[in-house]
Design a protein around this motif. Structure first.
Motif, PDB file in Angstrom:
ATOM      1  N   ASP A  94       0.836  -1.210   0.000  1.00  0.00           N
ATOM      2  CA  ASP A  94       0.000   0.000   0.000  1.00  0.00           C
ATOM      3  C   ASP A  94       0.867   1.255   0.000  1.00  0.00           C
ATOM      4  OD1 ASP A  94      -2.302  -1.492  -0.029  1.00  0.00           O
ATOM      5  OD2 ASP A  94      -2.565  -1.428   2.159  1.00  0.00           O
ATOM      6  N   GLU A  95       1.934   1.238   0.784  1.00  0.00           N
ATOM      7  CA  GLU A  95       2.840   2.393   0.816  1.00  0.00           C
ATOM      8  C   GLU A  95       3.486   2.602  -0.551  1.00  0.00           C
ATOM      9  OE1 GLU A  95       7.210   3.666   2.479  1.00  0.00           O
ATOM     10  OE2 GLU A  95       6.201   1.966   3.426  1.00  0.00           O
ATOM     11  N   ILE A  96       3.902   1.512  -1.168  1.00  0.00           N
ATOM     12  CA  ILE A  96       4.531   1.605  -2.491  1.00  0.00           C
ATOM     13  C   ILE A  96       3.539   2.170  -3.502  1.00  0.00           C
ATOM     14  CG2 ILE A  96       5.460   0.210  -4.393  1.00  0.00           C
ATOM     15  CD1 ILE A  96       6.719  -1.604  -2.209  1.00  0.00           C
ATOM     16  N   ASN A  97       2.305   1.689  -3.458  1.00  0.00           N
ATOM     17  CA  ASN A  97       1.283   2.195  -4.383  1.00  0.00           C
ATOM     18  C   ASN A  97       0.969   3.659  -4.117  1.00  0.00           C
ATOM     19  OD1 ASN A  97       1.051  -0.226  -5.723  1.00  0.00           O
ATOM     20  ND2 ASN A  97      -0.505  -1.000  -4.299  1.00  0.00           N
ATOM     21  N   THR A  98       0.930   4.049  -2.851  1.00  0.00           N
ATOM     22  CA  THR A  98       0.669   5.448  -2.511  1.00  0.00           C
ATOM     23  C   THR A  98       1.775   6.336  -3.055  1.00  0.00           C
ATOM     24  OG1 THR A  98      -0.492   4.766  -0.509  1.00  0.00           O
ATOM     25  CG2 THR A  98       0.249   7.054  -0.615  1.00  0.00           C
ATOM     26  N   GLN A 145      12.417   5.518  -8.628  1.00  0.00           N
ATOM     27  CA  GLN A 145      12.570   6.133  -7.309  1.00  0.00           C
ATOM     28  C   GLN A 145      12.146   5.174  -6.194  1.00  0.00           C
ATOM     29  OE1 GLN A 145      10.175   9.607  -8.095  1.00  0.00           O
ATOM     30  NE2 GLN A 145      11.996  10.948  -8.111  1.00  0.00           N
ATOM     31  N   VAL A 146      11.052   4.469  -6.413  1.00  0.00           N
ATOM     32  CA  VAL A 146      10.595   3.502  -5.410  1.00  0.00           C
ATOM     33  C   VAL A 146      11.612   2.367  -5.281  1.00  0.00           C
ATOM     34  CG1 VAL A 146       8.805   1.819  -4.836  1.00  0.00           C
ATOM     35  CG2 VAL A 146       8.162   4.073  -5.699  1.00  0.00           C
ATOM     36  N   GLY A 147      12.106   1.888  -6.410  1.00  0.00           N
ATOM     37  CA  GLY A 147      13.127   0.833  -6.379  1.00  0.00           C
ATOM     38  C   GLY A 147      14.388   1.294  -5.666  1.00  0.00           C
ATOM     39  N   GLN A 148      14.779   2.548  -5.917  1.00  0.00           N
ATOM     40  CA  GLN A 148      15.964   3.090  -5.256  1.00  0.00           C
ATOM     41  C   GLN A 148      15.737   3.204  -3.746  1.00  0.00           C
ATOM     42  OE1 GLN A 148      17.049   7.138  -6.314  1.00  0.00           O
ATOM     43  NE2 GLN A 148      19.212   6.561  -6.283  1.00  0.00           N
ATOM     44  N   MET A 149      14.529   3.599  -3.344  1.00  0.00           N
ATOM     45  CA  MET A 149      14.205   3.688  -1.926  1.00  0.00           C
ATOM     46  C   MET A 149      14.327   2.310  -1.266  1.00  0.00           C
ATOM     47  SD  MET A 149      10.530   4.419  -0.125  1.00  0.00           S
ATOM     48  CE  MET A 149       9.937   2.839  -0.689  1.00  0.00           C
ATOM     49  N   ILE A 150      13.780   1.313  -1.923  1.00  0.00           N
ATOM     50  CA  ILE A 150      13.834  -0.049  -1.369  1.00  0.00           C
ATOM     51  C   ILE A 150      15.276  -0.536  -1.302  1.00  0.00           C
ATOM     52  CG2 ILE A 150      13.205  -2.451  -1.818  1.00  0.00           C
ATOM     53  CD1 ILE A 150      10.539  -1.377  -2.928  1.00  0.00           C
TER      54      ILE A 150
END
Length: 192
Positions: free
Chosen positions: A102-106, A116-121
Motif C-alpha cells: 500500500d505504501e509503495i502504491n501510494t 525512485q521507489v526501487g531506489q528507496m527499497i
C-alpha cells in the motif's frame, strides 16, 4: 614441558637439603634437524639407559590434525549458518516489502517513479543489510578470537577472500532481491 615451545612450564624451588632427599630426574630439550636424527635415539639410549626420548613432532601431529579438522568443521558450520541466516533474512525482508504494498502504491500515485521507489527499497535494504552484517561480523569475530586465542592458544588467521565473499554475496542477494520484489509488487498493482 610446554610442548608447543619445548620449554619448561613450571619450576620448583626448595632448600638444598630437601632437594637431596627428593627422587629427582633431569629433563632436557633440544632441537635436531630431521636429516640428523638417524641413529640419535639409539646413541642416546646407549649413553643414557634410563632416558626417555619424546619426539615433540610426533606428539603434535595428531593435535594439529585435530585442529585442522576442527577448523574445517567450524568453517562449514559457519557457512551453513550464514546461508540459513541469509535465507531467513531474505524471506523476512520480502514479506516486509509485500506488507508495504500500500505504501509503495501510494508513493506511485503521488508521483514517484518506479525507479525512485526501487531506489528507496534498495537503500533501505542496503542500510539494514550493512547493519546486520556489521553486528553479525563483530559477534562472529569475537567468538573466533575467544575460541582460538583464549581457549586453543592459537593465532587467528583471517581468510580475507572468504570474509569479503561472505559480506558481498549477502549484500548483492539482499539488495538485488529486494529491488526485484519491489518491482514485482509494482507490476501486480499496476494491473488493477
Amino acid at each position: 614441558i610446554n610442548w608447543a615451545g619445548g620449554g619448561m612450564n613450571f619450576s620448583l624451588v626448595v632448600n638444598e637439603a630437601v632437594g637431596l632427599q627428593l627422587p629427582l630426574g633431569f629433563l632436557g630439550t633440544f632441537r635436531v634437524d630431521e636429516e640428523k636424527t638417524e641413529g640419535l635415539e639409539a646413541r642416546l639410549a646407549n649413553e643414557f639407559p634410563g632416558a626417555s626420548v619424546v619426539r615433540v613432532g610426533d606428539v603434535l601431529e595428531p593435535v594439529e590434525a585435530l585442529l585442522r579438522s576442527l577448523k574445517l568443521l567450524l568453517t562449514s558450520l559457519a557457512a551453513a549458518l550464514l546461508i540459513g541466516a541469509l535465507m531467513v533474512l531474505v524471506s523476512a525482508l520480502f514479506a516486509q516489502i509485500r506488507l508495504r504494498a500500500d505504501e509503495i502504491n501510494t508513493r506511485r500515485m503521488l508521483g514517484a517513479s518506479a525507479a525512485q521507489v526501487g531506489q528507496m527499497i534498495r537503500r533501505e535494504t542496503l542500510a539494514l543489510a550493512l547493519l546486520v552484517l556489521l553486528v553479525g561480523g563483530l559477534m562472529g569475530t569475537g567468538l573466533v578470537v575467544v575460541l582460538f586465542v583464549g581457549v586453543l592458544d592459537r593465532p587467528v588467521v583471517v581468510p580475507w577472500t572468504m570474509l569479503l565473499a561472505g559480506l558481498l554475496v549477502p549484500l548483492v542477494v539482499l539488495v538485488g532481491g529486494a529491488a526485484r520484489e519491489g518491482r514485482k509488487i509494482m507490476r501486480q498493482n499496476a494491473q488493477y
